[in-house]
Design an enzyme around this catalytic site. Structure first.
Site, mmCIF file in Angstrom:
data_model
loop_
_atom_site.group_PDB
_atom_site.id
_atom_site.type_symbol
_atom_site.label_atom_id
_atom_site.label_comp_id
_atom_site.label_asym_id
_atom_site.label_seq_id
_atom_site.Cartn_x
_atom_site.Cartn_y
_atom_site.Cartn_z
ATOM 1 C CE LYS A 198 33.214 48.893 29.113
ATOM 2 N NZ LYS A 198 32.219 47.514 29.669
ATOM 3 C CG ASP A 227 35.871 48.607 32.887
ATOM 4 O OD1 ASP A 227 36.313 48.500 34.053
ATOM 5 O OD2 ASP A 227 35.028 48.811 32.469
#
Length: 317
Positions: free
Chosen positions: A8, A184
């Site tokens: 990401k 995350d």
């Protein structure tokens, strides 16, 4: 089962305040990036593996073995009294239910049984009677780059185990497990643009139509974006989260994240910021130089991802 856990990037990353639990409240937009990924295979018991033979052939047939906690010589290997970081390592849990093999061209210098994939299996195994499995991970995403590769591996492990053994966990339940593994990790359960708040685990979907954020056309929103996103991973530079937080001064941004994101991409420079750049660029000025070079190459927006060292640039097609 084989999957390819992607990384990401962060569009904006504001460190808002320090919390009583020692963590920080932040806000960011997580965006999946599919052009960089690992390869992850999980098989039950002695089922046939489609990746293991290729891994051993590619990374070496000599595997340092760990039983339970890894010994120093298991991590590094001992040849002629030299410490050698191997390209492939293997670990077996004390109860024998988990065997994990990790291969990486740059070398694997961590205990495979402490890898987030192994922790994901053990987390679910504590609540469900999971059968023995073998995990094979080819680590091709960069380590210490702020791209969340390890978190992605963990989240994909949870999703794979849920599917393989019909655990019936919803995405929300999987996200709850993922949050216990890392701030995350939960994002990768959903794996689409999402605003992250709190430690990063409080997630809200966000419609990001302006950038071609997906390599998979089926997950685009039906129109071709005029922009392209490219990620740059400098070799030889790894930034730990602790290093990135060192010296950081939390603050409320002048332009709130959603307000900055709502503006045209051409206006993001200077208002959509990553607070980690202040401390990381000070310690690694070469990263600041790379960011400048991205603008010189025609980027309309460039930034560091997460706590670094990876950077990304947005270009008009």
């Amino acid at each position: 089962m084989i999957t390819t856990p992607n990384v990401k990037i962060n569009l904006g990353l504001n460190i808002l305040r320090r919390r009583e639990d020692g963590f920080h409240d932040l806000e960011t937009l997580f965006v999946p990036y599919f052009r960089i990924h690992d390869t992850l295979e999980i098989i039950a018991g002695d089922d046939y593996s489609r990746t293991s033979a290729a891994l051993f052939a590619k990374y070496d047939s000599k595997v340092p073995m760990s039983q339970g906690s890894l010994k120093p010589e298991g991590v590094f290997g001992v040849e002629s009294h030299e410490r050698i970081s191997p390209k492939i390592v293997q670990g077996i849990s004390d109860d024998g239910k988990l065997m994990i093999t990790i291969a990486r061209e740059e070398g694997v210098d961590w205990d495979p049984l402490k890898d987030l994939c192994a922790k994901a299996y053990m987390l679910l195994s504590a609540d469900f009677d999971l059968p023995p499995v073998k995990i094979f991970l080819e680590k091709t995403s960069p380590v210490g780059a702020g791209l969340g590769g390890g978190s992605s591996d963990a989240a994909f492990t949870l999703k794979m185990l849920n599917e393989m053994f019909s655990l019936g966990l919803s995405r929300e339940q999987l996200a709850s497990y993922a949050s216990a593994l890392g701030s995350d990790c939960a994002f990768f359960i959903y794996n689409r643009p999402m605003i992250g708040q709190g430690r990063g685990e409080v997630l809200t979907e966000y419609d990001l139509d302006c950038i071609d954020w997906s390599a998979d056309p089926s997950s685009l929103s039906g129109h071709e974006s005029p922009y392209d996103l490219q990620v740059i991973t400098p070799s030889g530079i790894a930034v730990s989260t602790a290093e990135a937080y060192g010296g950081i001064v939390p603050q409320i941004p002048q332009v709130p994240l959603r307000d900055a994101l709502s503006r045209p991409v051409e206006e993001w420079d200077g208002i959509l910021v990553n607070d980690f750049e202040t401390t990381v660029f000070e310690k690694h000025p070469e990263l600041a130089a790379i960011k400048r070079s991205l603008y010189e190459s025609g980027a309309i927006y460039a930034s560091m991802s997460g706590s670094g060292s990876a950077l990304f640039a947005i270009y008009r097609k």
